[in-house]
Enzyme design. Sequence first.
Site, short mmCIF file in Angstrom:
data_model
loop_
_atom_site.label_atom_id
_atom_site.label_comp_id
_atom_site.label_asym_id
_atom_site.label_seq_id
_atom_site.Cartn_x
_atom_site.Cartn_y
_atom_site.Cartn_z
N HIS A 31 -14.43 -77.51 47.74
CA HIS A 31 -13.83 -76.23 48.14
C HIS A 31 -14.52 -75.78 49.41
O HIS A 31 -14.50 -76.52 50.37
CB HIS A 31 -13.96 -75.24 46.97
CG HIS A 31 -13.33 -73.91 47.24
ND1 HIS A 31 -12.04 -73.78 47.68
CD2 HIS A 31 -13.82 -72.66 47.15
CE1 HIS A 31 -11.76 -72.51 47.85
NE2 HIS A 31 -12.83 -71.81 47.54
N ASP A 65 -13.22 -72.44 42.28
CA ASP A 65 -12.20 -73.22 42.99
C ASP A 65 -12.69 -74.64 43.26
O ASP A 65 -13.83 -74.85 43.64
CB ASP A 65 -11.87 -72.56 44.33
CG ASP A 65 -11.00 -71.33 44.15
OD1 ASP A 65 -10.12 -71.35 43.28
OD2 ASP A 65 -11.21 -70.36 44.89
N GLU A 108 -11.32 -72.12 37.47
CA GLU A 108 -10.43 -71.34 38.33
C GLU A 108 -9.05 -71.98 38.24
O GLU A 108 -8.93 -73.19 38.01
CB GLU A 108 -10.98 -71.42 39.76
CG GLU A 108 -10.16 -70.73 40.81
CD GLU A 108 -10.16 -69.23 40.63
OE1 GLU A 108 -9.07 -68.65 40.76
OE2 GLU A 108 -11.22 -68.65 40.38
#
Lengths: 33, 192
Positions: B14, B35, B60
């Site tokens: 990410h 994420d 997430e």
Amino acid sequence: MIVFASPGMLHAGYSLHLFKKWAPDEKNMVCFC
Amino acid sequence: MDTDFEIKAYYAGHVLGAAMFHIRVGQQTLVYTGDFNTTADRHLGSAHIDRCRPDVLITESTYGSTVRDSRRARERDFMAKVVDCVRRGGKVLVPVFAVGRAQELCILLETYLERMNLNVPIYFASGLSEKVNTYYSLFVSWTNEKIQSTFHQKNIFDFKHIKVCYLFFQFIFKNRFIFSHGIDHMSNNLVQ
């Protein structure tokens, strides 16, 4: 001219300021990525 | 703390430095992640984790229920729209968060404009981004292999076309007018 401006959600600060300024001209573009 | 306790961090792909955690306490295991991205982008590698069967998964879920176009298609679409707008004499505003997508888009634009031999001024208006780009340069070992392997020839975060205009924007916000002298690399019509 291309301007990256924060914040990303266009709710305050630089990005909102520029958006208001440039919105009336239809040649301009706002691009969410 | 119990001695039978283990935490392992994995690359999340990410933003720079993002991690996923595999945690084991005795026989129980947990994967916790914010994420993550399983496909490499222009500056980060892809997320990876060892084969595991966690008892609990906390994750997430952004884009979890969305089928997205391929990155290549999205990039092509973005660049086509940007170039079209600029050629018609328009200005492009890209609202971004200071970290993550912004750096990826910077690399994309920089690479594309250089290849197309287009000279379009790009500005970065954010209180954070100048620092962010510095940290990306410092922690280049956390980016993807391609960036790392070319880093000794060229620091990809040392952008040629992109200028940070933090101070410049402060002037506008505070004083509502532009100092046209002393900021020689800035275009005077930036906010016209």
